[in-house]
Design a protein around this motif. Structure first.
Motif, mmCIF file in Angstrom:
data_model
loop_
_atom_site.group_PDB
_atom_site.id
_atom_site.type_symbol
_atom_site.label_atom_id
_atom_site.label_comp_id
_atom_site.label_asym_id
_atom_site.label_seq_id
_atom_site.Cartn_x
_atom_site.Cartn_y
_atom_site.Cartn_z
ATOM 1 N N TYR A 1 6.605 7.025 0.820
ATOM 2 C CA TYR A 1 5.309 7.674 0.728
ATOM 3 C C TYR A 1 4.227 6.608 0.598
ATOM 4 O O TYR A 1 4.290 5.719 -0.241
ATOM 5 N N LEU B 1 7.556 1.738 -5.146
ATOM 6 C CA LEU B 1 7.500 2.609 -6.324
ATOM 7 C C LEU B 1 8.761 3.481 -6.460
ATOM 8 O O LEU B 1 9.160 3.825 -7.569
ATOM 9 N N SER C 1 -5.800 1.683 -11.524
ATOM 10 C CA SER C 1 -4.587 2.440 -11.821
ATOM 11 C C SER C 1 -3.848 1.804 -12.989
ATOM 12 O O SER C 1 -3.914 0.593 -13.189
HETATM 13 P P1 ADP Z 1 3.933 0.032 -0.547
HETATM 14 O O1 ADP Z 1 5.032 -0.841 -0.118
HETATM 15 O O2 ADP Z 1 3.241 0.758 0.555
HETATM 16 O O3 ADP Z 1 2.998 -0.603 -1.498
HETATM 17 P P2 ADP Z 1 4.778 1.536 -2.835
HETATM 18 O O4 ADP Z 1 5.888 2.493 -2.996
HETATM 19 O O5 ADP Z 1 4.827 0.328 -3.668
HETATM 20 O O6 ADP Z 1 4.671 1.200 -1.305
HETATM 21 O O7 ADP Z 1 3.469 2.337 -3.144
HETATM 22 C C1 ADP Z 1 3.253 3.582 -2.559
HETATM 23 C C2 ADP Z 1 1.773 3.838 -2.347
HETATM 24 O O8 ADP Z 1 1.127 3.952 -3.625
HETATM 25 C C3 ADP Z 1 1.080 2.661 -1.664
HETATM 26 O O9 ADP Z 1 1.086 2.874 -0.280
HETATM 27 C C4 ADP Z 1 -0.310 2.686 -2.236
HETATM 28 O O10 ADP Z 1 -1.141 3.523 -1.470
HETATM 29 C C5 ADP Z 1 -0.153 3.353 -3.598
HETATM 30 N N1 ADP Z 1 -0.235 2.361 -4.685
HETATM 31 C C6 ADP Z 1 0.777 1.735 -5.290
HETATM 32 N N2 ADP Z 1 0.353 0.936 -6.286
HETATM 33 C C7 ADP Z 1 -0.988 1.048 -6.292
HETATM 34 C C8 ADP Z 1 -2.043 0.459 -7.093
HETATM 35 N N3 ADP Z 1 -1.787 -0.408 -8.085
HETATM 36 N N4 ADP Z 1 -3.323 0.804 -6.811
HETATM 37 C C9 ADP Z 1 -3.582 1.675 -5.824
HETATM 38 N N5 ADP Z 1 -2.653 2.251 -5.032
HETATM 39 C C10 ADP Z 1 -1.373 1.948 -5.272
#
Ligand code: ADP
Length: 540
Positions: free
Chosen positions: A490, A507, A531
């Motif tokens: 996602y 995540l 965040s």
């Molecule tokens: P990605 O590899 O795309 O970063 P993650 O699973 O780590 O995938 O994160 C999923 C989504 O959550 C990201 O695409 C991003 O939009 C959002 N996200 C994660 N961490 C943050 C953060 N610290 N600040 C803002 N958005 C975040």
């Protein structure tokens, strides 16, 4: 007969009366008591015909028990029909007189069919239960025609009183036996183990399922259990725990309700029991022991676990299916970007545009590598529990991760602030999982925070858990997206993320690791404000 002879005879008959009463207390049943009473009245006390009748629940109705026929033999009259008395017959008059004994001389004497068989005296002596008539004894002199003496009347009155007491007693005893048998049948045929113990923790009663269950030593009767304690049946540690619980009940008077415990029996079998133990008290309220009821829920638990395992397997299959379909979509996206860029590189003459495309290809190859690596890691995580968990110093770990990230922080002019709890915080980790979890969050904070922002790392202890917060002042996440960010693949902004090289698994990995370590993770965010990701892990 002279006075002294009369006195001697009276004394003898009183002795007999005493002996008969004693014998009657030992009668196994009420019917047997009546049969013996009639027989002894004749043979020992010297009367002719004797019979015992009992009142019934229907008003004015009475039933025979045992009597004597015209030849002086005892007759079993229990199956004969009941009779009604009226105010003009002897029974009716005897009852109406409210006297313990009612005697009439020179009256017709009857047989059991109501036929007149002779004339003589007839005495009715009442059987009482407190102040209620429960029956009577009838006596006549049909056989030997001996005149009625005051001594006869006295003896018969005493006999009636004694029989009244004995009947009442026997009835209570029979009711109690009936009730006890009923209770015993119920507790012996229940699935549960039912037992009672005294305050020395010795068994005083054990139902059939309980004594059949004991294997070490093997018991097949209640007698083999009575007088023993749990130390005779269970391993020392189990018995000691039970003893401690039970002493607690005796001390506080508080029962134990539905306590679930797993027990390894002396034969090595694992059983799950649901147990209730309640104190037993005497009339003054003093605790005299306890009653315990245990239900074996091993099978129930097993099927519950099987159902849970099955659901877990299904969930895993669903997750893998979803992963595979998302993965193939993601791989295709990168591959198509690579193939378009390659096509263009071959056709573009301008070196700067060529370099641009090559850099895109490199980014996508990096992304492909990350997707594959993250996917493999996620799938390996399920097996991580097979390795041994090692203690890890959380503060040290976070400090090191921030140090390693320093160049990337500096490149974006980001400030990292560490607010670490002064105590040593140790958690258990499988391989490098906890480090990976913090690293993913730190990476995201750096990625999604614009130049000049701040990243705060905080640790504290709350309710025997280590709380770790990684907060940034970045772009933030909308509320509707926040709920889904822990799902695999996602991404909040698909095109931006693909371009930035995000695999969308970071995540999901964080969440899996938290769950695997009996912890949790949650996120709070405000768009353009930043965040905060908060993890809780049990202190080790
Ligand atoms: P990605 O590899 O795309 O970063 P993650 O699973 O780590 O995938 O994160 C999923 C989504 O959550 C990201 O695409 C991003 O939009 C959002 N996200 C994660 N961490 C943050 C953060 N610290 N600040 C803002 N958005 C975040």
């Amino acid at each position: 007969m002279g006075d002294s002879e009369v006195q001697e005879q009276l004394a003898q008959r009183l002795r007999y009366l005493n002996e008969i009463s004693l014998e009657l207390t030992k009668a196994p049943t009420l019917d047997e008591l009546f049969r013996i009473a009639v027989e002894k009245g004749r043979t020992k006390l010297g009367f002719d015909r004797m019979a015992i009748f009992l009142t019934t629940d229907s008003p004015f109705c009475y039933v025979p028990t045992f009597g004597t026929d015209e030849s002086g033999n005892t007759r079993d009259e229990r199956l004969e029909p009941s009779t009604e008395w009226n105010s003009t017959d002897s029974v009716g008059m005897a009852i109406a007189s409210h006297k313990p004994i009612f005697a009439r001389e020179d009256v017709n004497l009857y047989n059991h069919r109501g036929e007149v068989v002779g004339r003589g005296w007839h005495v009715i002596s009442m059987l009482w239960d407190g102040d209620e008539i429960i029956g009577w004894l009838t006596v006549d002199n049909l056989l030997r025609h001996r005149p009625l003496t005051p001594q006869d009347v006295e003896i018969l009155q005493l006999y009636g009183i004694s029989l009244g007491h004995l009947t009442t007693h026997k009835r209570i005893e029979e009711d109690l036996i009936k009730e006890r048998n009923l209770l015993r049948t119920i507790i012996d045929n229940t699935m549960d183990y039912v037992y009672t113990k005294d305050t020395d923790l010795r068994f005083t009663m054990a139902n059939r399922p309980f004594y059949l269950r004991q294997r070490v030593p093997q018991t097949t009767s209640e007698q083999e259990v009575i007088g023993k304690t749990d130390f005779d049946h269970y391993p020392e540690a189990v018995a000691a725990q039970y003893a401690q619980d039970e002493m607690g009940i005796f001390r506080t008077g508080e029962p134990i309700h539905n306590r679930q415990d797993t027990q390894v029996t002396a034969t090595g079998e694992e059983v799950v029991l649901l147990t209730t133990k309640v104190p037993l008290r005497d009339n003054q309220g003093n605790i005299t022991g306890l009653v315990g009821v245990s239900r074996d829920i091993t099978d129930l638990k097993r099927s519950e676990r099987d159902r849970y395992d099955l659901q877990l397997q299904r969930d895993r299959v669903d997750l893998m299916n979803e992963l595979v379909s998302n993965l193939s979509h993601d791989l295709k996206t990168s591959l198509s970007i690579i193939s378009t860029s390659l096509y263009l590189v071959a056709r573009l003459d301008e070196p700067s545009r060529q370099r641009d495309k090559i850099s895109t290809i490199e980014k996508q190859i990096h992304r492909l590598g990350k997707i594959i690596e993250d996917t493999l890691y996620l799938s390996r995580l399920h097996h991580a529990v097979e390795s041994t968990a090692m203690p890890q110093d959380v503060n040290q770990l976070l400090h090191d991760l921030v140090m390693v990230a320093e160049p990337r922080l500096a490149a974006k002019h980001l400030t990292a602030e560490l607010d670490l709890c002064p105590d040593k915080l140790s958690v258990s980790t499988y391989d490098d999982a906890i480090a990976r979890m913090f690293s993913n969050l730190l990476e995201n904070a750096i990625t999604y925070t614009p130049d000049g922002g701040t990243i705060k790392v905080l640790t504290r202890v709350q309710d025997r858990e280590v709380v770790v917060e990684i907060a940034d002042t970045g772009v933030g996440i909308r509320e509707e997206n926040l709920k889904r960010v822990f799902e695999p693949f996602y991404r909040v902004d698909e095109s931006r993320s693909i371009e930035m090289g995000g695999a969308g698994l970071g995540l999901a990995i964080v969440k899996q690791i938290a769950v695997l370590h009996n912890g949790s993770v949650e996120a709070e965010s405000a768009v353009n404000r930043g965040s905060t990701f908060r993890m809780r892990l049990p202190l080790s």
